[in-house]
Write a protein that holds these residues in place. Sequence first.
Motif, mmCIF file in Angstrom:
data_model
loop_
_atom_site.group_PDB
_atom_site.id
_atom_site.type_symbol
_atom_site.label_atom_id
_atom_site.label_comp_id
_atom_site.label_asym_id
_atom_site.label_seq_id
_atom_site.Cartn_x
_atom_site.Cartn_y
_atom_site.Cartn_z
ATOM 1 N N GLY A 1 -20.214 -2.103 -2.675
ATOM 2 C CA GLY A 1 -20.410 -3.429 -2.108
ATOM 3 C C GLY A 1 -21.049 -3.469 -0.750
ATOM 4 N N GLY A 2 -20.776 -2.449 0.093
ATOM 5 C CA GLY A 2 -21.173 -2.562 1.486
ATOM 6 C C GLY A 2 -22.105 -1.524 2.039
ATOM 7 N N GLY B 1 0.168 11.092 -6.994
ATOM 8 C CA GLY B 1 1.401 10.322 -6.898
ATOM 9 C C GLY B 1 1.910 9.941 -8.261
ATOM 10 N N ASP B 2 3.193 9.587 -8.321
ATOM 11 C CA ASP B 2 3.803 9.252 -9.608
ATOM 12 C C ASP B 2 3.337 7.915 -10.159
ATOM 13 O OD1 ASP B 2 5.266 11.608 -9.625
ATOM 14 O OD2 ASP B 2 6.980 10.712 -8.587
ATOM 15 N N ASP B 3 2.976 6.983 -9.274
ATOM 16 C CA ASP B 3 2.579 5.635 -9.675
ATOM 17 C C ASP B 3 1.057 5.584 -9.812
ATOM 18 O OD1 ASP B 3 1.929 2.906 -9.857
ATOM 19 O OD2 ASP B 3 3.591 2.313 -8.565
ATOM 20 N N VAL B 4 0.569 5.573 -11.046
ATOM 21 C CA VAL B 4 -0.881 5.617 -11.276
ATOM 22 C C VAL B 4 -1.571 4.406 -10.660
ATOM 23 C CG1 VAL B 4 -2.706 5.613 -13.028
ATOM 24 C CG2 VAL B 4 -0.657 6.994 -13.370
ATOM 25 N N GLU B 5 -1.002 3.225 -10.846
ATOM 26 C CA GLU B 5 -1.642 2.017 -10.326
ATOM 27 C C GLU B 5 -1.690 2.031 -8.801
ATOM 28 O OE1 GLU B 5 -3.959 -1.162 -10.453
ATOM 29 O OE2 GLU B 5 -3.306 0.012 -12.183
ATOM 30 N N ALA B 6 -0.622 2.511 -8.172
ATOM 31 C CA ALA B 6 -0.623 2.612 -6.711
ATOM 32 C C ALA B 6 -1.686 3.604 -6.240
ATOM 33 C CB ALA B 6 0.762 3.032 -6.212
ATOM 34 N N CYS B 7 -1.867 4.680 -6.979
ATOM 35 C CA CYS B 7 -2.904 5.655 -6.628
ATOM 36 C C CYS B 7 -4.286 5.050 -6.794
ATOM 37 C CB CYS B 7 -2.761 6.911 -7.486
ATOM 38 S SG CYS B 7 -1.327 7.936 -7.081
ATOM 39 N N ARG B 8 -4.476 4.281 -7.861
ATOM 40 C CA ARG B 8 -5.763 3.598 -8.033
ATOM 41 C C ARG B 8 -6.045 2.675 -6.852
ATOM 42 N NH1 ARG B 8 -4.271 2.348 -13.917
ATOM 43 N NH2 ARG B 8 -5.377 3.905 -15.171
ATOM 44 N N ASP B 9 -5.031 1.957 -6.414
ATOM 45 C CA ASP B 9 -5.213 1.020 -5.306
ATOM 46 C C ASP B 9 -5.572 1.731 -4.007
ATOM 47 O OD1 ASP B 9 -4.724 -1.157 -6.927
ATOM 48 O OD2 ASP B 9 -2.611 -1.352 -6.354
ATOM 49 N N GLU B 10 -5.147 2.995 -3.882
ATOM 50 C CA GLU B 10 -5.478 3.758 -2.680
ATOM 51 C C GLU B 10 -6.967 4.095 -2.606
ATOM 52 O OE1 GLU B 10 -3.679 4.917 0.024
ATOM 53 O OE2 GLU B 10 -2.114 3.524 -0.634
ATOM 54 N N VAL B 11 -7.600 4.306 -3.766
ATOM 55 C CA VAL B 11 -9.009 4.703 -3.754
ATOM 56 C C VAL B 11 -9.965 3.533 -3.956
ATOM 57 C CG1 VAL B 11 -8.407 7.007 -4.581
ATOM 58 C CG2 VAL B 11 -9.141 5.283 -6.220
ATOM 59 N N PRO C 1 -10.540 0.787 -2.221
ATOM 60 C CA PRO C 1 -11.324 0.346 -1.055
ATOM 61 C C PRO C 1 -12.547 1.213 -0.795
ATOM 62 C CG PRO C 1 -8.985 0.262 -0.556
ATOM 63 C CD PRO C 1 -9.111 0.959 -1.878
ATOM 64 N N ARG C 2 -12.419 2.520 -0.999
ATOM 65 C CA ARG C 2 -13.560 3.422 -0.751
ATOM 66 C C ARG C 2 -14.669 3.182 -1.776
ATOM 67 N NH1 ARG C 2 -15.339 6.251 3.634
ATOM 68 N NH2 ARG C 2 -16.303 8.224 3.059
ATOM 69 N N ALA D 1 -11.047 -7.864 0.204
ATOM 70 C CA ALA D 1 -9.885 -7.708 -0.670
ATOM 71 C C ALA D 1 -10.259 -8.031 -2.114
ATOM 72 C CB ALA D 1 -8.735 -8.597 -0.203
ATOM 73 N N GLY D 2 -11.050 -9.079 -2.285
ATOM 74 C CA GLY D 2 -11.503 -9.433 -3.620
ATOM 75 C C GLY D 2 -12.405 -8.377 -4.216
#
Length: 336
Positions: free
Chosen positions: A245-246, A226-236, A238-239, A281-282
Amino acid sequence: MTEVTLGLSLAGIRGKGASLAEVARRAEQVGYDSVWTGEAWGADAFTPLAFIAGITTRLRLGTAIAQMPARTPAATAMTALTLQQLSGGRLILGLGASGPQVVEGWHGVPYRPPVQMTREYLAILRQALAGTGKVAFEGSVYQVPYTGPGSTGQGRALRSQLPGAPQTPVLIAALGPKNVAMTVAEADGLLPYLWSPRHWKNAWGEALAAAPAGFQIAPTVLACVGDDVEACRDEVRPRIALHIGGMGSKTKNFYANLVARYGYVEEANRIQDLFLGGDRAGACAAVPDDLVDDLALVGPPARIADQLAAWRDGPLSTVIVEPTDHTMLEAIAGIW
């Protein structure tokens, strides 16, 4: 530099077979070398591959991973031999020990030390896949035929009724140094998760230095185009946060230990504390940009192409891409 082939993880595809068929056909058409399935406590790893085998002709079919405690070595051999016969020999058998929460909480069997369990499992599996003789083994974890407590005493060594497939590649999802060293000695390859092209030597350099010629290393890597690097980072994020963490307890989490060996000790502890404390989320927010960029492929195609140079400049044989959305699979193939 050796050629690194492109694989596609089918993680995240749910529902009807039509969705699976569409993605598999697209992957074959645009040049992926292999597709990979896995299992946790839902869908199994092998059934989707049997389905895909019937609608494709070229794709190699890998499990990343099938859980060893879920099946006896002989059961895994039966499934592998059947799939090799149905697919024309396209199966890559990826196996893993899983963790105590799944092994005992879902499968209801004891969690055994993975190094010895895997070594014995492989020894029996190799015999069964060879198809040249009766399978017999006496170890501390497995005995075939079984003669221990509760046995009838009537078991006898048997040989597979199917043609052998000794050429089946057997890869192991190992993370700890001892298990990776055993994998190098006993298996055909390694299936790491959360591989770092910058820091892998900190975790496995000594063990992998002893790998023989032809040893395969096939990490699964998260990807978001995707064009938005930060948005792409946010997509991965959680995994990544889920695994660190879990996927285990505070005292036994192989992924957190791995990331700590990469040098992210404080980050791993913080992600674990937040995740296990209920603040998912944290925990996601606590995954730093540097760690995301270390473990995943994110951003516009040109940026990912630059990132891939580091992945290719190493010991890898295959990169199994796990896109956040399978609409990206053509874009990723184009970058490759």
